[in-house]
Design a protein around this motif. Sequence first.
Motif, PDB file in Angstrom:
ATOM      1  N   UNK A 181       0.843  -1.186   0.000  1.00 51.03           N
ATOM      2  CA  UNK A 181       0.000   0.000   0.000  1.00 51.03           C
ATOM      3  C   UNK A 181       0.887   1.248   0.000  1.00 51.03           C
ATOM      4  N   UNK A 182       0.287   2.378  -0.296  1.00 57.95           N
ATOM      5  CA  UNK A 182       1.014   3.640  -0.319  1.00 57.95           C
ATOM      6  C   UNK A 182       0.019   4.786  -0.219  1.00 57.95           C
ATOM      7  N   UNK A 183       0.461   5.902   0.352  1.00 53.27           N
ATOM      8  CA  UNK A 183      -0.382   7.086   0.465  1.00 53.27           C
ATOM      9  C   UNK A 183       0.195   8.207  -0.389  1.00 53.27           C
ATOM     10  N   UNK A 184      -0.633   8.712  -1.286  1.00 50.09           N
ATOM     11  CA  UNK A 184      -0.259   9.817  -2.164  1.00 50.09           C
ATOM     12  C   UNK A 184      -0.930  11.089  -1.652  1.00 50.09           C
ATOM     13  N   UNK A 185      -0.172  12.171  -1.530  1.00 50.17           N
ATOM     14  CA  UNK A 185      -0.734  13.430  -1.033  1.00 50.17           C
ATOM     15  C   UNK A 185      -0.425  14.558  -2.009  1.00 50.17           C
ATOM     16  N   UNK A 186      -1.321  15.525  -2.044  1.00 53.16           N
ATOM     17  CA  UNK A 186      -1.145  16.664  -2.929  1.00 53.16           C
ATOM     18  C   UNK A 186      -2.300  17.626  -2.810  1.00 53.16           C
ATOM     19  N   UNK A 187      -2.792  18.099  -3.949  1.00 57.32           N
ATOM     20  CA  UNK A 187      -3.840  19.113  -3.934  1.00 57.32           C
ATOM     21  C   UNK A 187      -4.854  18.862  -5.044  1.00 57.32           C
ATOM     22  N   UNK A 188      -6.012  19.481  -4.892  1.00 59.83           N
ATOM     23  CA  UNK A 188      -7.043  19.504  -5.929  1.00 59.83           C
ATOM     24  C   UNK A 188      -7.439  20.952  -6.150  1.00 59.83           C
ATOM     25  N   UNK A 210      -4.427   0.728  -1.931  1.00 64.69           N
ATOM     26  CA  UNK A 210      -4.189  -0.664  -1.558  1.00 64.69           C
ATOM     27  C   UNK A 210      -3.951  -1.427  -2.862  1.00 64.69           C
ATOM     28  N   UNK A 211      -2.690  -1.714  -3.151  1.00 64.11           N
ATOM     29  CA  UNK A 211      -2.351  -2.347  -4.420  1.00 64.11           C
ATOM     30  C   UNK A 211      -2.881  -3.771  -4.512  1.00 64.11           C
ATOM     31  N   UNK A 231     -14.273   5.608  -2.428  1.00 62.78           N
ATOM     32  CA  UNK A 231     -13.349   4.602  -2.933  1.00 62.78           C
ATOM     33  C   UNK A 231     -13.252   4.710  -4.450  1.00 62.78           C
ATOM     34  N   UNK A 232     -12.020   4.645  -4.952  1.00 63.20           N
ATOM     35  CA  UNK A 232     -11.797   4.525  -6.393  1.00 63.20           C
ATOM     36  C   UNK A 232     -11.261   3.129  -6.670  1.00 63.20           C
ATOM     37  N   UNK A 233     -11.557   2.640  -7.859  1.00 62.00           N
ATOM     38  CA  UNK A 233     -11.150   1.288  -8.237  1.00 62.00           C
ATOM     39  C   UNK A 233     -10.248   1.325  -9.458  1.00 62.00           C
ATOM     40  N   UNK A 234      -9.270   0.427  -9.465  1.00 64.45           N
ATOM     41  CA  UNK A 234      -8.412   0.294 -10.637  1.00 64.45           C
ATOM     42  C   UNK A 234      -9.258  -0.202 -11.815  1.00 64.45           C
ATOM     43  N   UNK A 235      -8.959   0.306 -12.998  1.00 63.91           N
ATOM     44  CA  UNK A 235      -9.677  -0.138 -14.190  1.00 63.91           C
ATOM     45  C   UNK A 235      -9.335  -1.579 -14.506  1.00 63.91           C
TER      46      UNK A 235
END
Length: 299
Positions: A181-188, A210-211, A231-235
Amino acid sequence: DGASSKVGAEFDVAAAVNSNSAAPQLTSASYKFGSVTSNDPNNNAGLNTARGTYIDRTNFGARAQTILNGGANTETSSITDTSGQTFQNSPSNTSTSLSSTGLLLVTANTVGANSTAFLSSISTAPSVTPCQCEFTQWGFWSAGGLRTDKVNNVSFFDTGNLLLWVAGIPAKATDIPTTGSATYTGHAIANISNNGAQYIAAGTFTNQVNFAQRTGLVQIAGLDTSSYGGVVNFAAGSPNLFSGVLNTGPSNRFLTLSGQFFQGGPTNTTPLFGEMGGNFSITGPNNYLGSGIFAARKP
């Protein structure tokens, strides 16, 4: 093309159509910027090379792409409207024409927008830190296109200001891990139309990926008084792409998000998939609409 200090871009746009309008409206457009294209690396088309400047990976800009015709600039962009007509700046196009497109593109860093001070000033979050991205870039673009139907002697003007773009080096699907797993941070950041009022707004962005499960838990906070989560899902078959719908709960606003993994820079521990970016749209009651982009990275 850093060696020649040239930059180029093409934005293919699909527009929402207002069915209440009698005027033929823009349905799609191909907006072209700058003076270089990967499809014509030797510039056999004769593009005017003075239409963009690349300084470095965080500082570049461009205006409308043109071809020199006898000393005059002919723009290469085109617009199609609901009447089925396609407008372009071409001397051979006797029935329709496109002129004064007013295209401009610039990175956020070039205009001082890639900063905590700027993003926090247009956010309801306490503080918004821009993505500390090394390769992924974002910025603004604008357009003002005068399309003229010469047969019916009528013109229409399509305009957009402070529109948003994000771009990166796509990660390969085979490089995305299947464990961990990994956490990505940034802005919108988004363009907002709120019951007729138009402005830009920003918020914080986090995606806990969560890979193994091929999912991400996305949270966008402080974006125009709203915080979104979901939640977003991988295509399927494309683990470098993901999408999903986030909601705010009480405000009944919904955010539809699509994104992909980008390659990161040399300081990233996993540079093959160290960054991400994408776009989103927002709908809500009382004629609330939004359209924006996000950028994020992992350590």
